[in-house]
Design a protein around this motif. Structure first.
Motif, mmCIF file in Angstrom:
data_model
loop_
_atom_site.group_PDB
_atom_site.id
_atom_site.type_symbol
_atom_site.label_atom_id
_atom_site.label_comp_id
_atom_site.label_asym_id
_atom_site.label_seq_id
_atom_site.Cartn_x
_atom_site.Cartn_y
_atom_site.Cartn_z
ATOM 1 N N ARG A 4 -25.274 0.963 -31.262
ATOM 2 C CA ARG A 4 -25.751 -0.022 -32.222
ATOM 3 C C ARG A 4 -27.165 -0.442 -31.848
ATOM 4 N N LEU A 51 -22.369 10.026 -36.434
ATOM 5 C CA LEU A 51 -21.477 8.935 -36.815
ATOM 6 C C LEU A 51 -20.017 9.390 -36.737
ATOM 7 N N ALA A 52 -19.722 10.607 -37.189
ATOM 8 C CA ALA A 52 -18.352 11.118 -37.125
ATOM 9 C C ALA A 52 -17.892 11.210 -35.672
ATOM 10 N N ALA A 54 -19.024 9.425 -33.118
ATOM 11 C CA ALA A 54 -18.885 8.059 -32.608
ATOM 12 C C ALA A 54 -17.588 7.438 -33.097
ATOM 13 N N ARG A 55 -17.263 7.668 -34.344
ATOM 14 C CA ARG A 55 -15.993 7.129 -34.883
ATOM 15 C C ARG A 55 -14.803 7.774 -34.198
ATOM 16 N N ALA A 56 -14.864 9.087 -33.980
ATOM 17 C CA ALA A 56 -13.752 9.782 -33.329
ATOM 18 C C ALA A 56 -13.563 9.298 -31.892
ATOM 19 N N GLY A 58 -14.139 6.290 -30.978
ATOM 20 C CA GLY A 58 -13.825 4.866 -31.034
ATOM 21 C C GLY A 58 -14.989 3.965 -30.695
ATOM 22 N N GLU A 59 -16.217 4.498 -30.801
ATOM 23 C CA GLU A 59 -17.398 3.699 -30.479
ATOM 24 C C GLU A 59 -17.893 2.880 -31.660
ATOM 25 N N VAL A 60 -17.436 3.201 -32.852
ATOM 26 C CA VAL A 60 -17.893 2.479 -34.043
ATOM 27 C C VAL A 60 -16.681 1.941 -34.769
#
Length: 60
Positions: A4, A51-52, A54-56, A58-60
């Motif tokens: 972020r 972004l994908a 990071a989401r996978a 668990g960072e976002v």
């Protein structure tokens, strides 16, 4: 890895490096010279992929 904006250091400069490549001051200066010469830089990373990931993770 995505971070972020508020997690970044006060310096707004962000440098992405390939961990498999040795980065030397000379190589970095050559990269900056190329970037500033107006030649297009081909990035192999897209914001959507980052972004994908990071989401996978668990960072976002």
């Amino acid at each position: 890895m995505a971070r972020r904006a508020e997690d970044q250091l006060p310096n707004p400069a962000v440098v992405l490096v390939n961990p498999d490549e040795e980065v030397t001051p000379e190589a970095f200066r050559a990269w900056l010279d190329q970037l500033q010469s107006g030649e297009p830089v081909a990035l192999e990373v897209t914001a959507a992929e980052t972004l994908a990931e990071a989401r996978a993770a668990g960072e976002v």
